[in-house]
Design a protein around this motif. Structure first.
Motif, PDB file in Angstrom:
ATOM      1  N   LEU A   1       0.823  -1.199   0.000  1.00 53.90           N
ATOM      2  CA  LEU A   1       0.000   0.000   0.000  1.00 53.90           C
ATOM      3  C   LEU A   1       0.866   1.261   0.000  1.00 53.90           C
ATOM      4  O   LEU A   1       0.601   2.192  -0.760  1.00 53.90           O
ATOM      5  N   ASP A   2       1.914   1.272   0.820  1.00 51.81           N
ATOM      6  CA  ASP A   2       2.767   2.464   0.915  1.00 51.81           C
ATOM      7  C   ASP A   2       3.438   2.798  -0.417  1.00 51.81           C
ATOM      8  O   ASP A   2       3.464   3.955  -0.838  1.00 51.81           O
ATOM      9  N   GLU A   3       3.992   1.802  -1.087  1.00 49.61           N
ATOM     10  CA  GLU A   3       4.667   2.018  -2.371  1.00 49.61           C
ATOM     11  C   GLU A   3       3.682   2.523  -3.419  1.00 49.61           C
ATOM     12  O   GLU A   3       3.993   3.435  -4.191  1.00 49.61           O
ATOM     13  N   THR A   4       2.489   1.961  -3.424  1.00 45.57           N
ATOM     14  CA  THR A   4       1.485   2.347  -4.412  1.00 45.57           C
ATOM     15  C   THR A   4       0.968   3.758  -4.144  1.00 45.57           C
ATOM     16  O   THR A   4       0.792   4.553  -5.069  1.00 45.57           O
ATOM     17  N   ILE A   5       0.755   4.096  -2.885  1.00 49.56           N
ATOM     18  CA  ILE A   5       0.335   5.456  -2.530  1.00 49.56           C
ATOM     19  C   ILE A   5       1.400   6.452  -2.974  1.00 49.56           C
ATOM     20  O   ILE A   5       1.084   7.484  -3.573  1.00 49.56           O
ATOM     21  N   SER A   6       2.651   6.164  -2.703  1.00 49.22           N
ATOM     22  CA  SER A   6       3.750   7.049  -3.079  1.00 49.22           C
ATOM     23  C   SER A   6       3.775   7.279  -4.590  1.00 49.22           C
ATOM     24  O   SER A   6       3.962   8.407  -5.061  1.00 49.22           O
ATOM     25  N   PHE A   7       3.594   6.224  -5.359  1.00 49.39           N
ATOM     26  CA  PHE A   7       3.580   6.334  -6.821  1.00 49.39           C
ATOM     27  C   PHE A   7       2.445   7.244  -7.281  1.00 49.39           C
ATOM     28  O   PHE A   7       2.656   8.157  -8.084  1.00 49.39           O
ATOM     29  N   PHE A   8       1.233   7.005  -6.782  1.00 53.91           N
ATOM     30  CA  PHE A   8       0.097   7.801  -7.231  1.00 53.91           C
ATOM     31  C   PHE A   8       0.164   9.236  -6.719  1.00 53.91           C
ATOM     32  O   PHE A   8      -0.346  10.149  -7.378  1.00 53.91           O
ATOM     33  N   GLU A   9       0.808   9.475  -5.592  1.00 48.75           N
ATOM     34  CA  GLU A   9       1.053  10.850  -5.150  1.00 48.75           C
ATOM     35  C   GLU A   9       1.988  11.554  -6.130  1.00 48.75           C
ATOM     36  O   GLU A   9       1.780  12.716  -6.471  1.00 48.75           O
ATOM     37  N   GLU A  10       3.013  10.847  -6.596  1.00 44.06           N
ATOM     38  CA  GLU A  10       3.933  11.429  -7.590  1.00 44.06           C
ATOM     39  C   GLU A  10       3.198  11.723  -8.892  1.00 44.06           C
ATOM     40  O   GLU A  10       3.483  12.707  -9.574  1.00 44.06           O
ATOM     41  N   LEU A  11       2.230  10.884  -9.224  1.00 40.54           N
ATOM     42  CA  LEU A  11       1.423  11.100 -10.429  1.00 40.54           C
ATOM     43  C   LEU A  11       0.540  12.336 -10.276  1.00 40.54           C
ATOM     44  O   LEU A  11       0.239  13.003 -11.257  1.00 40.54           O
ATOM     45  N   GLY A  12       0.154  12.665  -9.031  1.00 40.47           N
ATOM     46  CA  GLY A  12      -0.650  13.866  -8.799  1.00 40.47           C
ATOM     47  C   GLY A  12      -1.924  13.646  -8.018  1.00 40.47           C
ATOM     48  O   GLY A  12      -2.663  14.598  -7.760  1.00 40.47           O
ATOM     49  N   LEU A  13      -2.207  12.407  -7.620  1.00 36.85           N
ATOM     50  CA  LEU A  13      -3.378  12.149  -6.792  1.00 36.85           C
ATOM     51  C   LEU A  13      -3.051  12.474  -5.333  1.00 36.85           C
ATOM     52  O   LEU A  13      -1.896  12.445  -4.934  1.00 36.85           O
ATOM     53  N   GLU A  14      -4.078  12.775  -4.555  1.00 38.72           N
ATOM     54  CA  GLU A  14      -3.914  13.049  -3.135  1.00 38.72           C
ATOM     55  C   GLU A  14      -4.535  11.927  -2.330  1.00 38.72           C
ATOM     56  O   GLU A  14      -5.582  11.396  -2.700  1.00 38.72           O
ATOM     57  N   LEU A  15      -3.880  11.595  -1.216  1.00 36.17           N
ATOM     58  CA  LEU A  15      -4.435  10.601  -0.311  1.00 36.17           C
ATOM     59  C   LEU A  15      -5.617  11.235   0.413  1.00 36.17           C
ATOM     60  O   LEU A  15      -5.464  12.215   1.131  1.00 36.17           O
ATOM     61  N   GLU A  16      -6.802  10.692   0.184  1.00 36.37           N
ATOM     62  CA  GLU A  16      -8.012  11.222   0.811  1.00 36.37           C
ATOM     63  C   GLU A  16      -8.250  10.580   2.173  1.00 36.37           C
ATOM     64  O   GLU A  16      -8.763  11.223   3.085  1.00 36.37           O
ATOM     65  N   GLY A  17      -7.859   9.307   2.297  1.00 34.80           N
ATOM     66  CA  GLY A  17      -8.057   8.616   3.562  1.00 34.80           C
ATOM     67  C   GLY A  17      -7.492   7.218   3.515  1.00 34.80           C
ATOM     68  O   GLY A  17      -7.261   6.657   2.446  1.00 34.80           O
ATOM     69  N   ARG A  18      -7.266   6.696   4.704  1.00 31.10           N
ATOM     70  CA  ARG A  18      -6.702   5.353   4.839  1.00 31.10           C
ATOM     71  C   ARG A  18      -7.350   4.700   6.044  1.00 31.10           C
ATOM     72  O   ARG A  18      -7.526   5.351   7.073  1.00 31.10           O
TER      73      ARG A  18
END
Length: 150
Positions: free
Chosen positions: A19-36
């Motif tokens: 989960l952490d690696e995937t969140i980091s990738f999508f944050e770099e793409l430009g998505l924001e973490l809304e919740g976990r």
């Protein structure tokens, strides 16, 4: 009786190992973490048909706030199938496509997160530059850069 109508698409779900690696990738793409959150119990399993499940979930949202990815890591029950390396012409849900403002700059940043170009960046007429990449865990991601705004 009135016919029910579709209101919106809420999210696309993907299952990952990290989960952490995937969140980091999508944050770099430009998505924001809304919740976990962690979701567990029989109630959740009644929805999915998996019984007593235990899942870590992260929801990521696009900058416009309209589209979301629900990223899940199953702790219980164990994952039983793996479609991450399926080619573009495989059956089933395959990829998510994102519109970006600069493919070349973004590819440099995403490569630092392990992204690999599937084929090449191709221009479609005078409208788009397009490519597919494999992101974390082999996830297939499409990128589109609209050209008529430039």
């Amino acid at each position: 009786m009135a016919k029910s109508k579709l209101l919106r698409m809420d999210n696309i779900g993907i299952v990952v190992e990290s989960l952490d690696e995937t969140i980091s990738f999508f944050e770099e793409l430009g998505l924001e973490l809304e919740g976990r959150a962690t979701i567990e119990g029989e109630w959740a399993g009644r929805i999915t048909g998996l019984g007593n499940q235990h899942v870590e979930v992260a929801v990521m949202v696009t900058p416009d706030g309209h589209s979301r990815l629900e990223i899940s890591r199953f702790l219980r029950p164990a994952v039983i199938s793996d479609h991450r390396t399926a080619p573009v012409n495989a059956f089933g849900y395959l990829r998510a496509m994102f519109t970006v403002d600069d493919i070349d700059e973004l590819l440099i940043r995403l490569r630092r997160h392990g992204a690999e170009l599937v084929g090449e960046v191709v221009q479609y007429e005078n409208s788009y530059r397009l490519c597919y990449i494999r992101g974390p865990e082999g996830l297939l991601i499409g990128l589109a850069e609209q050209l008529d705004n430039k």
